[in-house]
Write a protein that holds these residues in place. Sequence first.
Motif, PDB file in Angstrom:
ATOM      1  N   HIS A  22       0.797   3.528   4.439  1.00 19.36           N
ATOM      2  CA  HIS A  22       2.168   3.482   3.937  1.00 19.36           C
ATOM      3  C   HIS A  22       2.244   3.757   2.453  1.00 19.36           C
ATOM      4  CE1 HIS A  22       1.852  -0.667   2.122  1.00 19.36           C
ATOM      5  NE2 HIS A  22       0.714  -0.500   2.736  1.00 19.36           N
ATOM      6  N   HIS A  23       1.098   3.816   1.801  1.00 21.18           N
ATOM      7  CA  HIS A  23       1.189   4.130   0.370  1.00 21.18           C
ATOM      8  C   HIS A  23       0.152   5.156  -0.033  1.00 21.18           C
ATOM      9  CE1 HIS A  23      -1.862   1.273   0.669  1.00 21.18           C
ATOM     10  NE2 HIS A  23      -1.716   0.619  -0.448  1.00 21.18           N
ATOM     11  N   GLY A  24       0.006   6.128   0.853  1.00 25.82           N
ATOM     12  CA  GLY A  24      -0.675   7.371   0.533  1.00 25.82           C
ATOM     13  C   GLY A  24      -2.077   7.315  -0.029  1.00 25.82           C
ATOM     14  N   GLY A  25      -3.028   6.865   0.772  1.00 26.27           N
ATOM     15  CA  GLY A  25      -4.423   7.004   0.384  1.00 26.27           C
ATOM     16  C   GLY A  25      -4.911   6.018  -0.654  1.00 26.27           C
ATOM     17  N   HIS A  26      -4.023   5.200  -1.186  1.00 22.32           N
ATOM     18  CA  HIS A  26      -4.409   4.249  -2.218  1.00 22.32           C
ATOM     19  C   HIS A  26      -5.369   3.208  -1.679  1.00 22.32           C
ATOM     20  CE1 HIS A  26      -3.960   1.724  -5.725  1.00 22.32           C
ATOM     21  NE2 HIS A  26      -3.695   0.708  -4.946  1.00 22.32           N
ATOM     22  N   GLY A  27      -5.368   3.003  -0.395  1.00 26.68           N
ATOM     23  CA  GLY A  27      -6.214   1.994   0.218  1.00 26.68           C
ATOM     24  C   GLY A  27      -7.645   2.439   0.415  1.00 26.68           C
ATOM     25  N   LEU A  57      -2.869  -5.121   6.525  1.00 29.89           N
ATOM     26  CA  LEU A  57      -3.371  -5.864   5.365  1.00 29.89           C
ATOM     27  C   LEU A  57      -3.698  -4.832   4.297  1.00 29.89           C
ATOM     28  CD1 LEU A  57      -4.540  -8.462   4.000  1.00 29.89           C
ATOM     29  CD2 LEU A  57      -6.735  -7.827   5.032  1.00 29.89           C
ATOM     30  N   HIS A  58      -3.054  -4.985   3.169  1.00 29.15           N
ATOM     31  CA  HIS A  58      -3.243  -4.034   2.078  1.00 29.15           C
ATOM     32  C   HIS A  58      -4.641  -4.237   1.475  1.00 29.15           C
ATOM     33  CE1 HIS A  58      -1.217  -1.897  -1.464  1.00 29.15           C
ATOM     34  NE2 HIS A  58      -2.486  -1.982  -1.765  1.00 29.15           N
ATOM     35  N   VAL A  59      -5.503  -3.257   1.654  1.00 30.34           N
ATOM     36  CA  VAL A  59      -6.846  -3.353   1.087  1.00 30.34           C
ATOM     37  C   VAL A  59      -7.074  -2.244   0.073  1.00 30.34           C
ATOM     38  CG1 VAL A  59      -7.824  -4.425   3.158  1.00 30.34           C
ATOM     39  CG2 VAL A  59      -7.919  -1.929   2.887  1.00 30.34           C
ATOM     40  N   MET A  60      -7.929  -2.526  -0.858  1.00 33.26           N
ATOM     41  CA  MET A  60      -8.283  -1.528  -1.866  1.00 33.26           C
ATOM     42  C   MET A  60      -9.793  -1.522  -2.070  1.00 33.26           C
ATOM     43  SD  MET A  60      -5.243  -2.190  -4.556  1.00 33.26           S
ATOM     44  CE  MET A  60      -4.704  -3.638  -3.663  1.00 33.26           C
ATOM     45  N   ARG A  61     -10.312  -0.341  -2.285  1.00 31.96           N
ATOM     46  CA  ARG A  61     -11.747  -0.215  -2.532  1.00 31.96           C
ATOM     47  C   ARG A  61     -11.979  -0.113  -4.027  1.00 31.96           C
ATOM     48  NH1 ARG A  61     -15.580   4.035   0.670  1.00 31.96           N
ATOM     49  NH2 ARG A  61     -17.451   2.748   0.600  1.00 31.96           N
TER      50      ARG A  61
END
Length: 124
Positions: free
Chosen positions: A62-67, A79-83
């Motif tokens: 839902h937020h374009g590859g940011h995850g 679940l909003h995850v980030m690397r």
Amino acid sequence: MPELTRRRALGAAAGAAAALAVAGTAAAAAARKEHTAADPASFDEVYKGRRIQGTPSHGGGHHGGHGGGYSVHIDGEELHVMRNADGTWISVVNHYEPFATPRAVARAAVAELQGADLVPLVTV
Ligand SMILES: [Cu+2]
């Protein structure tokens, strides 16, 4: 000779700074190498009574590859995850605690939620 001493001190400082810069570059290169490693595999399991799923999601989300090209769901809610640059993962639930894998992030989020529903994050 204060002047000579000062120059030597400056020279030593510059040398140390250069060494630090080299070390930093090497560390960055190592992090990049790790980052370009294959994406973590998909997973799908029930953990503490919650269904957690993770899968590579290139271009989706839902937020374009940011995850980091990977999406995680708990009971079907994203679940909003980030690397991180060093290859570790964080989630919106555990923002300041990096984990080695998205599955570890999902499990930690389940533990953190303590049975509460995951409310979809609204990104503006
Ligand atoms: Cu994000």
